[in-house]
Design an enzyme around this catalytic site. Sequence first.
Site, short mmCIF file in Angstrom:
data_model
loop_
_atom_site.label_atom_id
_atom_site.label_comp_id
_atom_site.label_asym_id
_atom_site.label_seq_id
_atom_site.Cartn_x
_atom_site.Cartn_y
_atom_site.Cartn_z
N GLY A 29 10.15 8.48 1.13
CA GLY A 29 11.33 7.81 0.60
C GLY A 29 11.73 8.33 -0.77
CB ALA A 30 11.10 11.56 -2.31
N GLY A 33 16.18 5.71 -5.39
CA GLY A 33 15.39 4.63 -5.95
C GLY A 33 14.13 5.07 -6.64
N GLY A 35 11.35 6.23 -5.42
CA GLY A 35 10.77 7.49 -4.95
C GLY A 35 11.31 8.68 -5.71
CB SER A 162 7.37 -6.58 -2.02
OG SER A 162 8.12 -7.59 -2.66
CE1 TYR A 185 10.56 -4.93 1.41
CE2 TYR A 185 10.47 -7.13 0.46
CZ TYR A 185 10.34 -5.76 0.33
OH TYR A 185 9.97 -5.23 -0.88
#
Length: 289
Positions: A29-30, A33, A35, A162, A185
């Site tokens: 997920g780079a 955000g 990442g 989270s 989530y």
Amino acid sequence: MDTRPVKAQAPETRPGRESACGRTVLVTGATQGMGRHLALDLARRGATLLLHGRDRGRLDEVAAEVGAAGSGAAVRTYLADLADLDRVRALAARVREREPRLDALVNNAVVGGGTAPLRREVSRQGHELRFAVNYLAPCLLNRELWPLLAASAPARVVNVVSIGQAPVDFDDVMVERDYEGLEAYCRSELALIMATFDLAARTTDSGVTVNALHPAHLMDTRGVREYGLTLAVPVEEGVRPAVRLITDPALAGVTGRYFDRFTDTAAHEQAYDPRARARLGALTRELLA
């Protein structure tokens, strides 16, 4: 194994300018955000970056940005949709084939609550989407890349999670009843913490540490904005705790912990229920077979 935090288990230090020279770090997920910002920070510390994304154009843009920010360290890209477990396996196979070492794996990619939270979505294999991307994909990557991590030891796995955690309902794991995206989530995030504790307990003599990290509360990320939550802190606030878990020498050997930013603390109580962890582990092995 009870992995509740104990005093003196890990010092609550802030990251300095620890070098990452000679370290190869894979960040999922780079392309946006945390990442992206994490990759930029690690590049400035001299790390070799393996950047994952699911959009080729954005992945190439971030790779160029990270390469320009670094001090000559290499940047390589890996394209895969983590909502398809076959592509997750193929991603891991490419990394094992091409990379001589892997010093850190940061499972950062995530699907948040979504813009239409009452619409239930599924993965390529038919699993609830958040459970698939936020939980099954990192579990599979951890498993498939473990031989390379162990061969590169000392190495570290950081599972980004989270503070929003909800217990897994084993009568409705795929949230087919009363679906709501943020609830799904939060369940997937707690599932990954449970898997973190179990993996660490099984691998204490491997030279690879495995920890879960809540990097910051309500960072300015796409997922937070899309769900309509109020932004609290810039993304950079989450980068610092992540860098610490990757580079801080004081954390060598610290494994099987849940960190809320810099603090080794307790996760949701279900994470310490051996029966719940055993049920989740059995289900995970079945789904990833």
